[in-house]
Write a protein that holds these residues in place. Structure first.
Motif, PDB file in Angstrom:
ATOM      1  N   THR A   1     -15.487   0.757   6.772  1.00 32.37           N
ATOM      2  CA  THR A   1     -14.657   1.956   6.715  1.00 32.37           C
ATOM      3  C   THR A   1     -14.871   2.729   8.008  1.00 32.37           C
ATOM      4  O   THR A   1     -15.573   2.298   8.890  1.00 32.37           O
ATOM      5  CB  THR A   1     -15.031   2.824   5.509  1.00 32.37           C
TER       6      THR A   1
ATOM      7  N   ARG B   1     -10.090   7.747   8.505  1.00 29.34           N
ATOM      8  CA  ARG B   1      -9.604   8.364   7.264  1.00 29.34           C
ATOM      9  C   ARG B   1      -9.823   7.470   6.049  1.00 29.34           C
ATOM     10  O   ARG B   1      -9.757   6.247   6.168  1.00 29.34           O
ATOM     11  CB  ARG B   1      -8.110   8.613   7.388  1.00 29.34           C
TER      12      ARG B   1
ATOM     13  N   LEU C   1      -8.654   5.677   2.589  1.00 30.50           N
ATOM     14  CA  LEU C   1      -7.359   5.087   2.253  1.00 30.50           C
ATOM     15  C   LEU C   1      -6.537   6.056   1.414  1.00 30.50           C
ATOM     16  O   LEU C   1      -7.070   6.760   0.558  1.00 30.50           O
ATOM     17  CB  LEU C   1      -7.559   3.795   1.461  1.00 30.50           C
ATOM     18  N   SER C   2      -5.238   6.058   1.663  1.00 33.72           N
ATOM     19  CA  SER C   2      -4.335   6.867   0.845  1.00 33.72           C
ATOM     20  C   SER C   2      -4.177   6.176  -0.515  1.00 33.72           C
ATOM     21  O   SER C   2      -4.498   4.980  -0.662  1.00 33.72           O
ATOM     22  CB  SER C   2      -2.969   6.972   1.530  1.00 33.72           C
ATOM     23  N   PRO C   3      -3.663   6.905  -1.509  1.00 34.32           N
ATOM     24  CA  PRO C   3      -3.442   6.257  -2.805  1.00 34.32           C
ATOM     25  C   PRO C   3      -2.567   5.003  -2.683  1.00 34.32           C
ATOM     26  O   PRO C   3      -2.822   3.984  -3.319  1.00 34.32           O
ATOM     27  CB  PRO C   3      -2.754   7.356  -3.626  1.00 34.32           C
ATOM     28  N   ARG C   4      -1.515   5.076  -1.847  1.00 34.38           N
ATOM     29  CA  ARG C   4      -0.655   3.894  -1.686  1.00 34.38           C
ATOM     30  C   ARG C   4      -1.427   2.722  -1.072  1.00 34.38           C
ATOM     31  O   ARG C   4      -1.271   1.569  -1.481  1.00 34.38           O
ATOM     32  CB  ARG C   4       0.535   4.251  -0.792  1.00 34.38           C
ATOM     33  N   GLN C   5      -2.284   3.050  -0.094  1.00 33.47           N
ATOM     34  CA  GLN C   5      -3.067   1.976   0.533  1.00 33.47           C
ATOM     35  C   GLN C   5      -4.043   1.363  -0.471  1.00 33.47           C
ATOM     36  O   GLN C   5      -4.257   0.149  -0.475  1.00 33.47           O
ATOM     37  CB  GLN C   5      -3.808   2.526   1.750  1.00 33.47           C
ATOM     38  N   LYS C   6      -4.620   2.203  -1.312  1.00 38.42           N
ATOM     39  CA  LYS C   6      -5.529   1.669  -2.347  1.00 38.42           C
ATOM     40  C   LYS C   6      -4.775   0.735  -3.284  1.00 38.42           C
ATOM     41  O   LYS C   6      -5.288  -0.313  -3.676  1.00 38.42           O
ATOM     42  CB  LYS C   6      -6.148   2.825  -3.147  1.00 38.42           C
ATOM     43  N   THR C   7      -3.571   1.131  -3.628  1.00 39.23           N
ATOM     44  CA  THR C   7      -2.771   0.275  -4.513  1.00 39.23           C
ATOM     45  C   THR C   7      -2.447  -1.051  -3.824  1.00 39.23           C
ATOM     46  O   THR C   7      -2.536  -2.131  -4.432  1.00 39.23           O
ATOM     47  CB  THR C   7      -1.453   1.002  -4.900  1.00 39.23           C
TER      48      THR C   7
ATOM     49  N   GLU D   1      -8.785   0.146   6.661  1.00 40.77           N
ATOM     50  CA  GLU D   1      -7.539   0.862   6.919  1.00 40.77           C
ATOM     51  C   GLU D   1      -6.531  -0.055   7.618  1.00 40.77           C
ATOM     52  O   GLU D   1      -5.339  -0.044   7.309  1.00 40.77           O
ATOM     53  CB  GLU D   1      -7.810   2.104   7.772  1.00 40.77           C
TER      54      GLU D   1
ATOM     55  N   LYS E   1      -2.908  -1.308   6.303  1.00 43.84           N
ATOM     56  CA  LYS E   1      -1.681  -1.137   7.100  1.00 43.84           C
ATOM     57  C   LYS E   1      -0.951  -2.462   7.250  1.00 43.84           C
ATOM     58  O   LYS E   1       0.286  -2.519   7.208  1.00 43.84           O
ATOM     59  CB  LYS E   1      -2.021  -0.555   8.462  1.00 43.84           C
TER      60      LYS E   1
END
Ligand SMILES: C[S@@+](CC[C@H](N)C(=O)[O-])C[C@H]1O[C@@H](n2cnc3c(N)ncnc32)[C@H](O)[C@@H]1O
Length: 219
Positions: free
Chosen positions: A7, A10, A12-18, A80, A84
């Motif tokens: 890591t 930043r 991970l965003s919720p979408r990235q986690k999904t 991250e 992406k």
């Protein structure tokens, strides 16, 4: 190096986690010691490219979209970046990208000889201090791992914006003897190649010189 899941930066965003939870297994190359079968990995593709340290995946995703007949393997240990890449694959509906979320070197060791048509090492970690230079990716032992996996006549692109890395890498490639530097004119290494796609790291301009571009043909 057991680095997957590194890591930094930043969360991970919720979408990235999904994406990581739902899509990573679809696109990742499985761990293991066995040899890779690139034809099985990319049915119908006849050329195979490798990007080492794809960062935010801008270059890899754009190249994959522009070259649908090519199977592209991207290696990147940072979470991250992997997220992406998965986002880019899904948004662009690509069927020609696989990711290796770890150090590229053990994966390269599993590749069959003379399987790669192109490789990209774009803005690798600079390790700018003299005492850190030994950590740089491009060293003689790395070329010895990579070279046998590349087809004769294949291309390799290296870019950096760190002067000492540019000097050191060029010397390493050229003195190896198996990498022919394709400098069409004395100055063309100063300009991005026509098929280059700007990367996030590149656009930050963190180095101490303008970017340089070295294209090599594999002997
Ligand atoms: C300075 S960043 C550049 C990223 C990207 N190429 C760009 O231009 O935006 C270098 C990247 O290489 C990755 N990296 C470093 N060593 C690596 C290795 N042995 N295998 C795969 N990736 C590696 C790092 O995690 C990092 O994301």
């Amino acid at each position: 190096m057991r680095s997957f899941g590194r890591t930094g930066g930043r969360p991970l965003s919720p979408r990235q986690k999904t994406l990581m939870a739902e899509k990573l297994d679809t696109y990742r190359i499985a761990e293991g010691d066995g040899p890779l079968d690139l034809c099985a990995m990319f049915p119908g593709k006849e050329a195979f490219w490798l990007e080492i340290g794809f960062g935010g995946a801008e270059h890899m995703i754009a190249q994959a979209a522009q070259n649908p007949d090519v199977g592209i393997i991207g290696c990147e240990p940072f979470l991250e970046g992997i997220a992406k890449a998965l986002g880019g694959i899904e948004e662009t509906d690509l069927n020609n990208v696989r990711v290796w979320p770890d150090d590229a070197r053990p994966l390269i060791a599993r590749m069959p000889d003379q399987c790669l048509d192109r490789a990209f090492v774009l803005f690798p970690d600079p390790w700018p201090k003299r005492r850190q230079h030994k950590r740089r990716l491009v060293q003689a032992d790395f070329l010895s791992i990579l070279h046998p996996k590349m087809k004769p006549g294949a291309r390799l692109r290296f870019a950096t914006d760190v002067k000492s890395y540019a000097d050191e890498a060029l010397l390493t490639f050229v003195s190896d003897g198996r990498f022919e530097w394709l400098a069409a004119s004395p100055d063309d290494w100063r300009c991005p190649p026509q098929d280059h796609v700007t990367t996030r790291y590149e656009s930050k301009r963190l180095g101490d010189c303008k970017p340089v571009w070295f294209d090599f043909r594999i002997r």
